[in-house]
Write a protein that holds these residues in place. Structure first.
Motif, PDB file in Angstrom:
ATOM      1  N   UNK A   1     -37.952  -1.010 -18.525  1.00 14.70           N
ATOM      2  CA  UNK A   1     -36.773  -1.683 -19.018  1.00 14.70           C
ATOM      3  C   UNK A   1     -35.872  -2.162 -17.891  1.00 14.70           C
ATOM      4  N   UNK A   2     -36.042  -1.611 -16.681  1.00 11.00           N
ATOM      5  CA  UNK A   2     -35.178  -2.044 -15.583  1.00 11.00           C
ATOM      6  C   UNK A   2     -35.396  -3.523 -15.255  1.00 11.00           C
ATOM      7  N   UNK A   3     -36.634  -4.019 -15.472  1.00  5.36           N
ATOM      8  CA  UNK A   3     -36.892  -5.449 -15.269  1.00  5.36           C
ATOM      9  C   UNK A   3     -36.080  -6.285 -16.256  1.00  5.36           C
ATOM     10  N   UNK A   4     -36.022  -5.826 -17.488  1.00  8.61           N
ATOM     11  CA  UNK A   4     -35.272  -6.547 -18.518  1.00  8.61           C
ATOM     12  C   UNK A   4     -33.791  -6.568 -18.161  1.00  8.61           C
ATOM     13  N   UNK A   5     -33.271  -5.448 -17.710  1.00  9.41           N
ATOM     14  CA  UNK A   5     -31.863  -5.395 -17.331  1.00  9.41           C
ATOM     15  C   UNK A   5     -31.577  -6.335 -16.166  1.00  9.41           C
ATOM     16  N   UNK A   6     -32.494  -6.431 -15.234  1.00  5.86           N
ATOM     17  CA  UNK A   6     -32.331  -7.371 -14.116  1.00  5.86           C
ATOM     18  C   UNK A   6     -32.382  -8.815 -14.619  1.00  5.86           C
ATOM     19  N   UNK A   7     -33.251  -9.079 -15.578  1.00 14.13           N
ATOM     20  CA  UNK A   7     -33.365 -10.430 -16.126  1.00 14.13           C
ATOM     21  C   UNK A   7     -32.106 -10.839 -16.891  1.00 14.13           C
ATOM     22  N   UNK A   8     -31.390  -9.878 -17.435  1.00 12.44           N
ATOM     23  CA  UNK A   8     -30.136 -10.190 -18.126  1.00 12.44           C
ATOM     24  C   UNK A   8     -29.087 -10.748 -17.166  1.00 12.44           C
ATOM     25  N   UNK A   9     -29.255 -10.454 -15.877  1.00 16.17           N
ATOM     26  CA  UNK A   9     -28.323 -10.949 -14.863  1.00 16.17           C
ATOM     27  C   UNK A   9     -28.831 -12.219 -14.179  1.00 16.17           C
ATOM     28  N   UNK A  10     -29.911 -12.771 -14.661  1.00 19.78           N
ATOM     29  CA  UNK A  10     -30.500 -13.971 -14.068  1.00 19.78           C
ATOM     30  C   UNK A  10     -29.564 -15.175 -14.195  1.00 19.78           C
ATOM     31  N   UNK A  11     -29.727 -16.119 -13.286  1.00 18.47           N
ATOM     32  CA  UNK A  11     -28.972 -17.378 -13.366  1.00 18.47           C
ATOM     33  C   UNK A  11     -29.592 -18.337 -14.372  1.00 18.47           C
ATOM     34  N   UNK A  12     -30.829 -18.066 -14.767  1.00 14.64           N
ATOM     35  CA  UNK A  12     -31.553 -18.945 -15.687  1.00 14.64           C
ATOM     36  C   UNK A  12     -31.309 -18.505 -17.135  1.00 14.64           C
ATOM     37  N   UNK A  13     -30.783 -19.424 -17.943  1.00 12.71           N
ATOM     38  CA  UNK A  13     -30.437 -19.095 -19.326  1.00 12.71           C
ATOM     39  C   UNK A  13     -31.663 -18.687 -20.143  1.00 12.71           C
ATOM     40  N   UNK A  14     -32.775 -19.368 -19.960  1.00 15.53           N
ATOM     41  CA  UNK A  14     -33.986 -19.025 -20.729  1.00 15.53           C
ATOM     42  C   UNK A  14     -34.484 -17.624 -20.378  1.00 15.53           C
ATOM     43  N   UNK A  15     -34.373 -17.253 -19.120  1.00 16.60           N
ATOM     44  CA  UNK A  15     -34.767 -15.902 -18.701  1.00 16.60           C
ATOM     45  C   UNK A  15     -33.865 -14.871 -19.361  1.00 16.60           C
ATOM     46  N   UNK A  16     -32.561 -15.144 -19.377  1.00 15.55           N
ATOM     47  CA  UNK A  16     -31.618 -14.229 -20.029  1.00 15.55           C
ATOM     48  C   UNK A  16     -31.905 -14.113 -21.519  1.00 15.55           C
ATOM     49  N   UNK A  17     -32.195 -15.236 -22.176  1.00 19.25           N
ATOM     50  CA  UNK A  17     -32.476 -15.198 -23.623  1.00 19.25           C
ATOM     51  C   UNK A  17     -33.733 -14.376 -23.921  1.00 19.25           C
ATOM     52  N   UNK A  18     -34.763 -14.555 -23.121  1.00 20.29           N
ATOM     53  CA  UNK A  18     -35.985 -13.770 -23.316  1.00 20.29           C
ATOM     54  C   UNK A  18     -35.695 -12.285 -23.107  1.00 20.29           C
ATOM     55  N   UNK A  19     -34.889 -11.980 -22.112  1.00 15.02           N
ATOM     56  CA  UNK A  19     -34.529 -10.587 -21.849  1.00 15.02           C
ATOM     57  C   UNK A  19     -33.690 -10.005 -22.982  1.00 15.02           C
ATOM     58  N   UNK A  20     -32.793 -10.812 -23.530  1.00 18.38           N
ATOM     59  CA  UNK A  20     -31.984 -10.347 -24.661  1.00 18.38           C
ATOM     60  C   UNK A  20     -32.865 -10.003 -25.856  1.00 18.38           C
ATOM     61  N   UNK A  21     -33.825 -10.858 -26.135  1.00 20.99           N
ATOM     62  CA  UNK A  21     -34.735 -10.602 -27.264  1.00 20.99           C
ATOM     63  C   UNK A  21     -35.495  -9.303 -27.062  1.00 20.99           C
ATOM     64  N   UNK A  22     -35.997  -9.115 -25.871  1.00 20.99           N
ATOM     65  CA  UNK A  22     -36.766  -7.904 -25.587  1.00 20.99           C
ATOM     66  C   UNK A  22     -35.867  -6.667 -25.573  1.00 20.99           C
ATOM     67  N   UNK A  23     -34.715  -6.770 -24.938  1.00 21.95           N
ATOM     68  CA  UNK A  23     -33.817  -5.621 -24.805  1.00 21.95           C
ATOM     69  C   UNK A  23     -33.272  -5.155 -26.145  1.00 21.95           C
ATOM     70  N   UNK A  24     -33.069  -6.069 -27.070  1.00 25.20           N
ATOM     71  CA  UNK A  24     -32.500  -5.677 -28.357  1.00 25.20           C
ATOM     72  C   UNK A  24     -33.456  -4.817 -29.179  1.00 25.20           C
ATOM     73  N   UNK A  25     -34.726  -4.814 -28.824  1.00 24.23           N
ATOM     74  CA  UNK A  25     -35.709  -3.985 -29.529  1.00 24.23           C
ATOM     75  C   UNK A  25     -35.919  -2.629 -28.861  1.00 24.23           C
ATOM     76  N   UNK A  26     -35.160  -2.381 -27.810  1.00 25.64           N
ATOM     77  CA  UNK A  26     -35.301  -1.118 -27.073  1.00 25.64           C
ATOM     78  C   UNK A  26     -34.795   0.050 -27.905  1.00 25.64           C
TER      79      UNK A  26
END
Length: 128
Positions: A1-26
Motif C-alpha cells: 500500500x505504500x506505493x499507492x500512498x506515494x501515487x496519491x502525491x503524484x503530480x499526474x492526475x490520472x495516477x492520483x485517480x488510479x491510486x484513489x480507486x485502489x486505496x479506497x478498497x483498502x
C-alpha cells in the motif's frame, strides 16, 4: 500500500485517480484516512475531491463514517456535498439519519447526493 500512498502525491492526475480507486478498497485505516484527507484537502480541485468521495462511497470502512459524518453539517455546501457522496457506503443509523437530513438541505446538490447515497443502500434504509 505504500506505493499507492506515494501515487496519491503524484503530480499526474490520472495516477492520483488510479491510486484513489485502489486505496479506497483498502482495509487498513491509514490508507482509508489518506483518501479521506484527499476529500478534505481544499487546495485540490473540487472534481478531484469529488472523485475521492465517490471512491469512498464504495467502501463500508468505519473510518469513513467517523470522519465524514460531522462534515454533513459543515457550513460550506461543497463539504456537505462531499460528505453526502462519501457516506454512500455507510449504513449506520447515524449516517442514515444525516443523509435523510441532507434531503432538506438548502443546496440542491447536497439534496441530490443525499438522495443518491440513500438509494444506493436502500436495504439499510428499510431497516432503520
Amino acid at each position: 500500500m505504500s506505493d499507492v500512498l506515494a501515487q496519491l502525491r503524484s503530480d499526474d492526475e490520472e495516477t492520483r485517480r488510479a491510486a484513489l480507486s485502489e486505496a479506497s478498497m483498502a482495509s487498513d485505516a491509514a490508507t482509508i484516512q489518506a483518501v479521506i484527507s484527499h476529500v478534505l484537502n481544499e487546495t485540490l480541485a473540487d472534481t478531484e475531491r469529488q472523485f475521492a468521495a465517490e471512491c469512498l462511497a464504495k467502501s463500508a470502512h468505519p473510518e469513513i463514517g467517523a470522519a465524514m459524518l460531522p462534515k454533513s453539517q459543515d457550513p460550506q455546501p461543497v463539504m456537505r456535498t462531499l460528505a453526502a457522496i462519501a457516506l454512500g457506503g455507510q449504513s449506520t443509523p447515524e449516517v442514515i439519519h444525516a443523509l435523510i437530513q441532507g434531503l432538506t438541505d438548502s443546496v440542491n446538490t447536497v439534496r441530490n447526493w443525499s438522495e443518491r447515497s440513500l438509494l444506493s443502500q436502500i436495504s439499510a434504509v428499510r431497516q432503520s
